[in-house]
Design a protein around this motif. Sequence first.
Motif, mmCIF file in Angstrom:
data_model
loop_
_atom_site.group_PDB
_atom_site.id
_atom_site.type_symbol
_atom_site.label_atom_id
_atom_site.label_comp_id
_atom_site.label_asym_id
_atom_site.label_seq_id
_atom_site.Cartn_x
_atom_site.Cartn_y
_atom_site.Cartn_z
ATOM 1 N N GLU A 114 0.816 -1.218 0.000
ATOM 2 C CA GLU A 114 0.000 0.000 0.000
ATOM 3 C C GLU A 114 0.851 1.271 0.000
ATOM 4 N N LYS A 115 2.074 1.193 0.537
ATOM 5 C CA LYS A 115 3.015 2.324 0.569
ATOM 6 C C LYS A 115 2.391 3.605 1.107
ATOM 7 N N SER A 116 1.608 3.490 2.161
ATOM 8 C CA SER A 116 0.866 4.686 2.554
ATOM 9 C C SER A 116 0.990 5.102 4.013
ATOM 10 N N ILE A 117 1.024 4.165 4.929
ATOM 11 C CA ILE A 117 0.921 4.559 6.334
ATOM 12 C C ILE A 117 1.954 3.839 7.192
ATOM 13 N N SER A 118 1.977 4.208 8.440
ATOM 14 C CA SER A 118 2.927 3.600 9.373
ATOM 15 C C SER A 118 2.523 2.155 9.673
ATOM 16 N N PHE A 119 3.477 1.399 10.191
ATOM 17 C CA PHE A 119 3.225 0.013 10.552
ATOM 18 C C PHE A 119 2.085 -0.076 11.568
ATOM 19 N N ASP A 120 2.145 0.768 12.614
ATOM 20 C CA ASP A 120 1.116 0.709 13.662
ATOM 21 C C ASP A 120 -0.270 1.011 13.110
ATOM 22 N N GLU A 121 -0.354 1.977 12.202
ATOM 23 C CA GLU A 121 -1.652 2.296 11.595
ATOM 24 C C GLU A 121 -2.138 1.134 10.734
ATOM 25 N N GLU A 122 -1.230 0.514 9.994
ATOM 26 C CA GLU A 122 -1.615 -0.619 9.149
ATOM 27 C C GLU A 122 -2.033 -1.807 10.004
ATOM 28 N N LEU A 123 -1.329 -2.016 11.117
ATOM 29 C CA LEU A 123 -1.694 -3.092 12.028
ATOM 30 C C LEU A 123 -3.120 -2.883 12.539
ATOM 31 N N GLU A 124 -3.424 -1.679 12.980
ATOM 32 C CA GLU A 124 -4.760 -1.363 13.490
ATOM 33 C C GLU A 124 -5.822 -1.573 12.406
ATOM 34 N N LYS A 125 -5.546 -1.081 11.192
ATOM 35 C CA LYS A 125 -6.496 -1.241 10.080
ATOM 36 C C LYS A 125 -6.706 -2.713 9.728
ATOM 37 N N THR A 126 -5.626 -3.481 9.718
ATOM 38 C CA THR A 126 -5.722 -4.891 9.356
ATOM 39 C C THR A 126 -6.520 -5.667 10.391
ATOM 40 N N VAL A 127 -6.245 -5.426 11.651
ATOM 41 C CA VAL A 127 -6.987 -6.101 12.724
ATOM 42 C C VAL A 127 -8.471 -5.738 12.633
ATOM 43 N N GLU A 128 -8.755 -4.469 12.417
ATOM 44 C CA GLU A 128 -10.140 -4.006 12.287
ATOM 45 C C GLU A 128 -10.820 -4.666 11.081
ATOM 46 N N ARG A 129 -10.133 -4.708 9.960
ATOM 47 C CA ARG A 129 -10.681 -5.312 8.746
ATOM 48 C C ARG A 129 -10.969 -6.794 8.953
ATOM 49 N N GLU A 130 -10.027 -7.505 9.573
ATOM 50 C CA GLU A 130 -10.218 -8.935 9.789
ATOM 51 C C GLU A 130 -11.370 -9.221 10.737
ATOM 52 N N LYS A 131 -11.526 -8.401 11.762
ATOM 53 C CA LYS A 131 -12.660 -8.565 12.680
ATOM 54 C C LYS A 131 -13.972 -8.336 11.941
ATOM 55 N N SER A 132 -14.003 -7.290 11.109
ATOM 56 C CA SER A 132 -15.194 -6.959 10.331
ATOM 57 C C SER A 132 -15.557 -8.117 9.404
ATOM 58 N N GLU A 133 -14.569 -8.638 8.694
ATOM 59 C CA GLU A 133 -14.829 -9.737 7.762
ATOM 60 C C GLU A 133 -15.282 -10.987 8.505
ATOM 61 N N ALA A 134 -14.602 -11.334 9.593
ATOM 62 C CA ALA A 134 -14.951 -12.535 10.352
ATOM 63 C C ALA A 134 -16.391 -12.447 10.862
ATOM 64 N N LEU A 135 -16.784 -11.272 11.320
ATOM 65 C CA LEU A 135 -18.152 -11.065 11.804
ATOM 66 C C LEU A 135 -19.161 -11.251 10.668
ATOM 67 N N ARG A 136 -18.849 -10.668 9.512
ATOM 68 C CA ARG A 136 -19.766 -10.798 8.371
ATOM 69 C C ARG A 136 -19.879 -12.252 7.922
ATOM 70 N N TYR A 137 -18.750 -12.978 7.854
ATOM 71 C CA TYR A 137 -18.799 -14.381 7.424
ATOM 72 C C TYR A 137 -19.636 -15.212 8.393
ATOM 73 N N LYS A 138 -19.478 -14.939 9.679
ATOM 74 C CA LYS A 138 -20.236 -15.672 10.700
ATOM 75 C C LYS A 138 -21.726 -15.348 10.581
ATOM 76 N N ASN A 139 -22.040 -14.059 10.435
ATOM 77 C CA ASN A 139 -23.441 -13.638 10.353
ATOM 78 C C ASN A 139 -24.127 -14.113 9.079
ATOM 79 N N TYR A 140 -23.445 -14.036 7.949
ATOM 80 C CA TYR A 140 -24.066 -14.386 6.670
ATOM 81 C C TYR A 140 -24.178 -15.887 6.462
ATOM 82 N N TYR A 141 -23.109 -16.618 6.812
ATOM 83 C CA TYR A 141 -23.028 -18.027 6.426
ATOM 84 C C TYR A 141 -22.758 -18.993 7.588
ATOM 85 N N GLY A 142 -22.527 -18.465 8.781
ATOM 86 C CA GLY A 142 -22.162 -19.330 9.898
ATOM 87 C C GLY A 142 -20.746 -19.873 9.769
#
Length: 180
Positions: A114-142
């Motif tokens: 992405e060449k855009s942000i600091s490691f800590d910011e990317e870590l926070e975004k990635t963790v947030e994204r993965e939580k969001s996706e995991a929640l959606r997969y669980k809610n939509y399809y179990g």
Amino acid sequence: MRITVSGLPGSGTTTLSRLLSEYYELELVSSGEIFRRMAKERGMSLSEFGAMAEKDPSIDLDIDKNQKSIIHTQDNIILESRLAGHMAEGVPNVLKIWIKAPLLTRVRRIQRREKSISFDEELEKTVEREKSEALRYKNYYGIDITDLSIYDIVIDSEKWNQYQTIDILRIAIDSIVGPE
């Protein structure tokens, strides 16, 4: 030949899928690329678009419906997405691959790409994204995205470079479907 390649962000699924696609001369369909393109078309970051997808299930459901249709109706294809293996449920003769890598390794890869942000910011975004996706997969399809029991091959992309990983996958694929 039908192959699915799945893994969390930064694990190397796109790179490895491209290399497999070139080697076996298979069409590659990448749902991650579709999702990124949709976010870009809307002028949104991946995390912003992911948040929108949390509120509007039709985004994920349309992408997943498309994946399911492709893997159920096409031969000689590689389907790359987080849920590709699950979308192939019930389809015979599909090799399901999960690519894994530790979180910090994946974040470093994403940050380089992405060449855009600091490691800590990317870590926070990635963790947030993965939580969001995991929640959606669980809610939509179990689906519990951490349950890797449906996969035929699980490989850690931190242990080998992309070419070594492809060599390992080629040996496994050729042992199942036969060499070119």
